[in-house]
Write a protein that holds these residues in place. Sequence first.
Motif, PDB file in Angstrom:
ATOM      1  N   GLY A  20     -21.310 -11.008 -11.384  1.00 30.45           N
ATOM      2  CA  GLY A  20     -20.113 -11.822 -11.426  1.00 30.45           C
ATOM      3  C   GLY A  20     -19.196 -11.544 -10.243  1.00 30.45           C
ATOM      4  N   PHE A  21     -18.183 -12.412 -10.078  1.00 28.08           N
ATOM      5  CA  PHE A  21     -17.252 -12.282  -8.961  1.00 28.08           C
ATOM      6  C   PHE A  21     -16.440 -10.988  -9.028  1.00 28.08           C
ATOM      7  N   ARG A  22     -16.247 -10.470 -10.225  1.00 28.58           N
ATOM      8  CA  ARG A  22     -15.450  -9.240 -10.375  1.00 28.58           C
ATOM      9  C   ARG A  22     -16.091  -8.067  -9.640  1.00 28.58           C
ATOM     10  N   ALA A  23     -17.399  -8.134  -9.410  1.00 27.17           N
ATOM     11  CA  ALA A  23     -18.083  -7.049  -8.704  1.00 27.17           C
ATOM     12  C   ALA A  23     -17.555  -6.882  -7.286  1.00 27.17           C
ATOM     13  N   LEU A  24     -17.060  -7.974  -6.688  1.00 25.79           N
ATOM     14  CA  LEU A  24     -16.526  -7.904  -5.323  1.00 25.79           C
ATOM     15  C   LEU A  24     -15.211  -7.136  -5.268  1.00 25.79           C
ATOM     16  N   TYR A  25     -14.596  -6.910  -6.427  1.00 23.98           N
ATOM     17  CA  TYR A  25     -13.340  -6.160  -6.473  1.00 23.98           C
ATOM     18  C   TYR A  25     -13.462  -4.904  -7.345  1.00 23.98           C
ATOM     19  N   ARG A  26     -14.700  -4.457  -7.544  1.00 26.65           N
ATOM     20  CA  ARG A  26     -14.906  -3.256  -8.338  1.00 26.65           C
ATOM     21  C   ARG A  26     -14.306  -2.051  -7.605  1.00 26.65           C
ATOM     22  N   GLY A  27     -13.468  -1.305  -8.309  1.00 26.15           N
ATOM     23  CA  GLY A  27     -12.822  -0.144  -7.715  1.00 26.15           C
ATOM     24  C   GLY A  27     -11.549  -0.466  -6.962  1.00 26.15           C
ATOM     25  N   PHE A  28     -11.123  -1.735  -6.979  1.00 25.41           N
ATOM     26  CA  PHE A  28      -9.949  -2.125  -6.196  1.00 25.41           C
ATOM     27  C   PHE A  28      -8.663  -1.470  -6.698  1.00 25.41           C
ATOM     28  N   GLY A  29      -8.534  -1.353  -8.018  1.00 25.41           N
ATOM     29  CA  GLY A  29      -7.327  -0.724  -8.566  1.00 25.41           C
ATOM     30  C   GLY A  29      -7.159   0.699  -8.064  1.00 25.41           C
ATOM     31  N   THR A  30      -8.262   1.447  -8.071  1.00 26.84           N
ATOM     32  CA  THR A  30      -8.221   2.823  -7.561  1.00 26.84           C
ATOM     33  C   THR A  30      -7.897   2.833  -6.080  1.00 26.84           C
ATOM     34  N   SER A  31      -8.547   1.945  -5.329  1.00 26.87           N
ATOM     35  CA  SER A  31      -8.312   1.874  -3.889  1.00 26.87           C
ATOM     36  C   SER A  31      -6.863   1.526  -3.584  1.00 26.87           C
ATOM     37  N   LEU A  32      -6.306   0.566  -4.321  1.00 24.80           N
ATOM     38  CA  LEU A  32      -4.925   0.147  -4.084  1.00 24.80           C
ATOM     39  C   LEU A  32      -3.947   1.270  -4.406  1.00 24.80           C
ATOM     40  N   THR A  33      -4.225   1.997  -5.505  1.00 26.14           N
ATOM     41  CA  THR A  33      -3.351   3.118  -5.884  1.00 26.14           C
ATOM     42  C   THR A  33      -3.298   4.165  -4.782  1.00 26.14           C
ATOM     43  N   GLY A  34      -4.437   4.423  -4.144  1.00 24.17           N
ATOM     44  CA  GLY A  34      -4.463   5.411  -3.067  1.00 24.17           C
ATOM     45  C   GLY A  34      -3.974   4.872  -1.750  1.00 24.17           C
ATOM     46  N   THR A  35      -4.053   3.541  -1.570  1.00 25.06           N
ATOM     47  CA  THR A  35      -3.642   2.941  -0.300  1.00 25.06           C
ATOM     48  C   THR A  35      -2.162   3.167  -0.025  1.00 25.06           C
ATOM     49  N   ILE A  36      -1.337   3.096  -1.070  1.00 23.60           N
ATOM     50  CA  ILE A  36       0.113   3.188  -0.868  1.00 23.60           C
ATOM     51  C   ILE A  36       0.527   4.540  -0.290  1.00 23.60           C
ATOM     52  N   PRO A  37       0.189   5.684  -0.927  1.00 25.07           N
ATOM     53  CA  PRO A  37       0.566   6.959  -0.312  1.00 25.07           C
ATOM     54  C   PRO A  37      -0.187   7.240   0.990  1.00 25.07           C
ATOM     55  N   ALA A  38      -1.442   6.799   1.073  1.00 26.71           N
ATOM     56  CA  ALA A  38      -2.216   7.030   2.298  1.00 26.71           C
ATOM     57  C   ALA A  38      -1.608   6.270   3.474  1.00 26.71           C
ATOM     58  N   ARG A  39      -1.216   5.023   3.234  1.00 28.61           N
ATOM     59  CA  ARG A  39      -0.576   4.238   4.288  1.00 28.61           C
ATOM     60  C   ARG A  39       0.766   4.824   4.688  1.00 28.61           C
ATOM     61  N   ALA A  40       1.516   5.348   3.700  1.00 30.18           N
ATOM     62  CA  ALA A  40       2.803   5.969   4.012  1.00 30.18           C
ATOM     63  C   ALA A  40       2.607   7.175   4.933  1.00 30.18           C
ATOM     64  N   LEU A  41       1.624   8.020   4.599  1.00 29.38           N
ATOM     65  CA  LEU A  41       1.318   9.159   5.466  1.00 29.38           C
ATOM     66  C   LEU A  41       0.848   8.686   6.837  1.00 29.38           C
ATOM     67  N   TYR A  42       0.011   7.665   6.843  1.00 33.99           N
ATOM     68  CA  TYR A  42      -0.535   7.156   8.103  1.00 33.99           C
ATOM     69  C   TYR A  42       0.582   6.640   9.009  1.00 33.99           C
ATOM     70  N   MET A  43       1.436   5.778   8.466  1.00 34.04           N
ATOM     71  CA  MET A  43       2.491   5.175   9.285  1.00 34.04           C
ATOM     72  C   MET A  43       3.507   6.210   9.751  1.00 34.04           C
ATOM     73  N   GLY A  44       3.848   7.153   8.866  1.00 34.65           N
ATOM     74  CA  GLY A  44       4.793   8.199   9.243  1.00 34.65           C
ATOM     75  C   GLY A  44       4.261   9.065  10.371  1.00 34.65           C
ATOM     76  N   ALA A  45       3.016   9.556  10.211  1.00 33.66           N
ATOM     77  CA  ALA A  45       2.406  10.401  11.242  1.00 33.66           C
ATOM     78  C   ALA A  45       2.216   9.627  12.541  1.00 33.66           C
ATOM     79  N   LEU A  46       1.857   8.346  12.425  1.00 34.35           N
ATOM     80  CA  LEU A  46       1.634   7.519  13.607  1.00 34.35           C
ATOM     81  C   LEU A  46       2.904   7.387  14.446  1.00 34.35           C
ATOM     82  N   GLU A  47       3.988   7.000  13.785  1.00 29.64           N
ATOM     83  CA  GLU A  47       5.219   6.740  14.523  1.00 29.64           C
ATOM     84  C   GLU A  47       5.855   8.022  15.071  1.00 29.64           C
ATOM     85  N   VAL A  48       5.850   9.083  14.267  1.00 32.37           N
ATOM     86  CA  VAL A  48       6.436  10.349  14.723  1.00 32.37           C
ATOM     87  C   VAL A  48       5.670  10.896  15.922  1.00 32.37           C
ATOM     88  N   THR A  49       4.330  10.912  15.828  1.00 36.82           N
ATOM     89  CA  THR A  49       3.508  11.433  16.923  1.00 36.82           C
ATOM     90  C   THR A  49       3.637  10.579  18.169  1.00 36.82           C
TER      91      THR A  49
END
Length: 347
Positions: free
Chosen positions: A76-105
């Motif tokens: 089914g189509f849901r297979a294309l988004y399997r694990g998305f909730g977990t990925s999205l939950t981690g994306t927010i803090p990971a992106r925050a760390l990424y953007m902060g380190a990127l701009e400061v450096t």
Amino acid sequence: MNLSAAEEESAQEIHVPADIDWQMLDKSKFFFLGAALFSGVSASLYPVVVLKTRQQVAQSQVSCIKTAFSMVRQEGFRALYRGFGTSLTGTIPARALYMGALEVTKSNVGTTTVRMGLPEPTAAAIANAAAGLSAAIAAQLVWTPVDVVSQRLMVQGCGNSKLSNASACKYLNGIDAFRKILRTDGPRGLYRGFGISILTYAPSNAVWWASYSVVQRLVWGGVGCYLAKKDDEINDNGVKTIRPDSKTVMAVQGVSAAMAGGVSALITMPLDTIKTRLQVLDGDENGRRGPTIGQTVRNLVKEGGWMACYRGLGPRWASMSMSATTMITTYEFLKRLSTKNQDVLTR
């Protein structure tokens, strides 16, 4: 990305919007809006990531289109988004760390290299490379466990015998997968592939940001020659002043990002395939221990020669190019929305 220096050659100047550094940003607005904008980007590109992961763990080469149709038909189509909730939950803090380190450096290294007397283009390339390197390392502290869990969910039910250990234990959701991996393998299980992730993403980000800086200047040179044919302002020194509109600026950023993303995908593809295998597959020979890098490489070569390391290149190339284009245009838009003093945008 100091575009204001791109490029004052011959008798013409290209005036593009001023660069925005870390000190100019409203940090709370920057991180809040960034989480919202990049969550949308992640949602749009997630199916491509799932297809890439499925291809990388397959025992034989299967085209991206066949993989997609097979997944949708069987799961089914849901297979294309399997694990998305977990990925999205981690994306927010990971992106925050990424953007902060990127701009400061980028801000600190850029200032230091300019003070050392390096030419501005060279200083910008070095600052961007260092920023990409540090941002990738910072983000992987959060992203590796999220990657392990989400990729286990992505490959569930794909019917590959090699995945029997990884998928025999059916995960109900991301939290269930997290608990079971932690119970079975401990914290090391969640950080499986951390070293190879650093070796994959750190150089990839350094190459991408440095090449983005260089490619953007080259693209602006070509755009400048085209725009110079039109009637533009001529300042007191007799130099033609070119003021590209916002659409042209975004187009140049998008094209430069896509080119840099494609190069990075090609260079780091074998490392990404090995990383995915390490994070998803369990070793048959080692009982409950995961496979080593050497065993993973040998298995890949045995299955399809060295070209097996490039399985999923098409989706990854497309994903990185599209992601780079959407990311950089979204990122520049985000920085302009988050600027404390909006007058800087008119300079």
